[in-house]
Design a protein around this motif. Structure first.
Motif, mmCIF file in Angstrom:
data_model
loop_
_atom_site.group_PDB
_atom_site.id
_atom_site.type_symbol
_atom_site.label_atom_id
_atom_site.label_comp_id
_atom_site.label_asym_id
_atom_site.label_seq_id
_atom_site.Cartn_x
_atom_site.Cartn_y
_atom_site.Cartn_z
ATOM 1 N N ALA A 80 0.827 -1.202 0.000
ATOM 2 C CA ALA A 80 0.000 0.000 0.000
ATOM 3 C C ALA A 80 0.862 1.252 0.000
ATOM 4 O O ALA A 80 0.548 2.250 -0.657
ATOM 5 N N ALA A 81 1.974 1.207 0.775
ATOM 6 C CA ALA A 81 2.865 2.358 0.825
ATOM 7 C C ALA A 81 3.480 2.639 -0.539
ATOM 8 O O ALA A 81 3.592 3.797 -0.974
ATOM 9 N N LYS A 82 3.881 1.570 -1.228
ATOM 10 C CA LYS A 82 4.449 1.751 -2.566
ATOM 11 C C LYS A 82 3.415 2.317 -3.535
ATOM 12 O O LYS A 82 3.717 3.204 -4.329
ATOM 13 N N ALA A 83 2.186 1.777 -3.450
ATOM 14 C CA ALA A 83 1.127 2.272 -4.330
ATOM 15 C C ALA A 83 0.842 3.745 -4.073
ATOM 16 O O ALA A 83 0.667 4.538 -4.998
ATOM 17 N N GLU A 84 0.815 4.117 -2.773
ATOM 18 C CA GLU A 84 0.543 5.513 -2.434
ATOM 19 C C GLU A 84 1.690 6.414 -2.885
ATOM 20 O O GLU A 84 1.471 7.527 -3.362
ATOM 21 N N GLU A 85 2.935 5.919 -2.756
ATOM 22 C CA GLU A 85 4.099 6.709 -3.170
ATOM 23 C C GLU A 85 4.071 6.965 -4.680
ATOM 24 O O GLU A 85 4.355 8.076 -5.147
ATOM 25 N N ILE A 86 3.719 5.915 -5.430
ATOM 26 C CA ILE A 86 3.620 6.075 -6.889
ATOM 27 C C ILE A 86 2.529 7.068 -7.244
ATOM 28 O O ILE A 86 2.692 7.932 -8.102
ATOM 29 N N PHE A 87 1.375 6.948 -6.558
ATOM 30 C CA PHE A 87 0.276 7.877 -6.822
ATOM 31 C C PHE A 87 0.694 9.320 -6.531
ATOM 32 O O PHE A 87 0.428 10.222 -7.310
ATOM 33 N N ARG A 88 1.361 9.526 -5.343
ATOM 34 C CA ARG A 88 1.786 10.878 -4.989
ATOM 35 C C ARG A 88 2.714 11.467 -6.053
ATOM 36 O O ARG A 88 2.550 12.606 -6.503
ATOM 37 N N LYS A 89 3.690 10.669 -6.480
ATOM 38 C CA LYS A 89 4.678 11.149 -7.441
ATOM 39 C C LYS A 89 4.032 11.493 -8.775
ATOM 40 O O LYS A 89 4.258 12.577 -9.337
ATOM 41 N N ASN A 90 3.208 10.572 -9.283
ATOM 42 C CA ASN A 90 2.589 10.792 -10.594
ATOM 43 C C ASN A 90 1.567 11.922 -10.560
ATOM 44 O O ASN A 90 1.500 12.754 -11.471
ATOM 45 N N TYR A 91 0.755 11.961 -9.482
ATOM 46 C CA TYR A 91 -0.277 12.999 -9.427
ATOM 47 C C TYR A 91 0.344 14.378 -9.233
ATOM 48 O O TYR A 91 -0.128 15.362 -9.791
ATOM 49 N N GLU A 92 1.421 14.461 -8.427
ATOM 50 C CA GLU A 92 2.068 15.757 -8.217
ATOM 51 C C GLU A 92 2.622 16.297 -9.537
ATOM 52 O O GLU A 92 2.517 17.488 -9.828
#
Length: 411
Positions: free
Chosen positions: A318-330
Motif C-alpha cells: 500500500a505504501a508503494k502504491a501511495e508513493e507512486i500515486f503521490r509522485k505521478n499525481y504531483e
C-alpha cells in the motif's frame, strides 16, 4: 366462463386490482372489512403443470419467513384451489401506488429503498432455491404507509409450463428472454427482471447517473453479461454513489481554492512585495500506521487475526502504491496548475478567469480518480492526497508570483 369474463363479472366493488401470472389480486369487502384475495386463473385450471406448481407454492408459502413475503391461505373447491386469502394488511401493487400518487417517485430515497427492498427479498428467495422471475409494477407489492416491498407468488414454481408467454401475458416484457424461450431459470433471470422493473420506474422520473450503468448491465440480453448475484447490483449502486460524492467534494474543494486564489491576488497592491513564510516540509510517511493509515482499507480483517508478516507485506504494498500515486499525481497537477498560475492567464478578466477554471477542475478530478483506481487506493484516500498536493502546489505558485506585482486581473 373464461378468465376475462370472470374479471368483468367481479369488477364491481374491488379495490387495488392487479393482474398476477396466477390470477387477479384485489381487496374485497367481507363483514365490513376489506381483505386481500387472489382469484386463480380459470383458463389454466386444466393445466396439470400449473395446478401442481400452484399446490407446491401454497405448501411452501408459510415456510418462507422473510418480512418481504406475503402469506395466504388457499381456498379449495372440488379438489382445486380456487382462491387465495391474503394475510391481514393493506397491500397494493407498485402500479396502483404510482397511479394514485405519481409524486411518490420524487420522494427522497424512493428508488434506493425500492431497489434495496427488491434485492433483500430476492436474495432470501435465492437462498431457498426460489426465483421470482417476473418483477413488474403489477406483480411487486408495497405495504401502505411505509411502502415496504412485498412479494406474493413466484415464477419458478411454474418454470416447467410450456408456454411462458401465455403465463405472463402483458408482463412478459419483464421476463428474461432465456425464460421465454424455454431456457433455464436461475439467479440472473431475476437480475434481468429487476433491471426492467427499475427501467419502468424511471419512466416516471429522470434516471440518476449512478443507476444508468447498473440498469444497463442488469438488462443485458446474454445472461453472462449480467451481474452474477443480485447483491452485486446494490453494491455497484452504492459504490457509484460514493464515487459521485467524492467527485462533488473534490470539485467543491478545487472551486473554493480557485475563488480564494482569485480574491487573494486581487487584494494585493501593485507595489507591495509580500513576504511569505516557507511552510515546514511534510514528513515522509514511513510509518503508515502512525500517519493515519487504516489497515481496513486493504480489505483485511483485524490485525491480530492474520499473520504479522502478511500485515507488513500489505502495508508495504500500500505504501508503494501511495508513493507512486503521490509522485505521478504531483507531476500532473503541477503541469495542469501551471496553466493557471502564470502572468498571461492571471491577466484575464474575472469572468474569463472563472470560466476557464472549469476545465482545469474537471481535469484534476479525472486524473485523481483514474490514478487512484490504477494504484488501488480507496477514493477517499486518493482524494485526500490529491487535495494535499494541490494545496502545496498552489502555495508554491503563489510565492513564485507574489514577489512581482498584483495578479493583474482587469477590472
Amino acid at each position: 366462463m373464461n378468465y376475462e369474463e370472470l374479471l368483468a363479472a367481479r369488477n364491481s366493488g374491488k379495490q387495488c386490482q392487479t393482474r398476477l401470472p396466477i390470477g387477479e389480486y384485489y381487496r374485497e369487502k367481507v363483514d365490513n372489512k376489506y381483505i386481500g384475495v387472489v382469484d386463480i386463473r380459470q383458463d389454466l385450471s386444466g393445466d396439470i403443470v400449473f395446478t401442481k406448481g400452484l399446490s407446491l407454492e401454497c405448501e411452501h408459502n408459510h415456510k418462507l419467513t422473510s418480512s418481504y413475503q406475503l402469506h395466504y391461505e388457499p381456498v379449495v373447491s372440488d379438489g382445486e384451489i380456487q382462491r387465495l386469502l391474503i394475510a391481514p394488511g393493506y397491500y397494493q401493487s407498485v402500479a396502483h401506488l404510482i397511479s394514485d400518487n405519481p409524486a411518490v417517485v420524487a420522494e427522497k430515497h424512493f428508488f434506493d429503498d425500492m431497489l434495496e427492498g427488491l434485492v433483500k427479498a430476492t436474495a432470501y428467495l435465492h437462498s431457498q432455491g426460489i426465483r421470482h422471475v417476473c418483477f413488474s409494477p403489477r406483480t411487486v407489492f408495497v405495504r401502505k404507509g411505509d411502502n415496504h416491498v412485498m412479494l406474493l407468488s413466484h415464477g419458478s414454481y411454474y418454470a416447467n409450463m410450456a408456454d411462458q408467454r401465455e403465463l405472463y401475458g402483458d408482463d412478459a416484457a419483464f421476463v428474461a428472454p432465456e425464460v421465454l424461450n424455454g431456457g433455464s431459470v436461475d439467479d440472473r433471470c431475476d437480475i434481468y427482471s429487476i433491471g426492467k422493473f427499475m427501467e419502468a420506474l424511471f419512466s416516471h422520473a429522470s434516471i440518476p447517473v449512478e443507476y444508468k450503468r447498473v440498469v444497463s448491465k442488469a438488462v443485458s440480453e446474454a445472461p453472462e453479461d449480467r451481474y452474477n448475484h443480485v447483491e452485486d447490483m446494490l453494491h455497484d449502486v452504492h459504490r457509484r454513489h460514493g464515487l459521485l460524492s467524492t467527485a462533488i467534494a473534490l470539485a467543491a474543494a478545487v472551486v473554493i481554492g480557485l475563488i480564494c486564489l482569485f480574491l487573494y491576488f486581487d487584494s494585493i497592491p501593485d507595489t507591495q512585495n509580500v513576504e511569505f513564510v516557507k511552510p515546514a516540509p511534510r514528513l515522509s510517511t514511513d510509518d503508515l500506521i502512525e500517519d493515519g493509515f487504516d489497515p481496513s482499507e486493504l480489505g483485511v480483517g483485524p490485525v491480530d487475526s492474520i499473520a504479522e508478516e502478511d500485515v507488513e507485506m500489505r502495508i508495504s504494498q500500500a505504501a508503494k502504491a501511495e508513493e507512486i500515486f503521490r509522485k505521478n499525481y504531483e507531476k500532473e497537477a503541477d503541469r495542469i496548475l501551471s496553466r493557471i498560475y502564470n502572468k498571461e492567464y492571471m491577466s484575464n478578466s474575472e469572468k474569463l478567469f472563472t470560466s476557464q477554471s472549469q476545465s482545469t477542475i474537471k481535469e484534476l478530478m479525472d486524473i485523481q480518480q483514474q490514478m487512484g483506481e490504477d494504484a488501488g487506493l480507496a477514493p477517499e484516500r486518493s482524494q485526500l492526497i490529491a487535495s494535499e498536493i494541490i494545496d502545496r502546489i498552489t502555495a508554491k505558485k503563489k510565492k513564485e508570483m507574489g514577489g512581482t506585482n498584483s495578479r493583474g486581473i482587469q477590472k
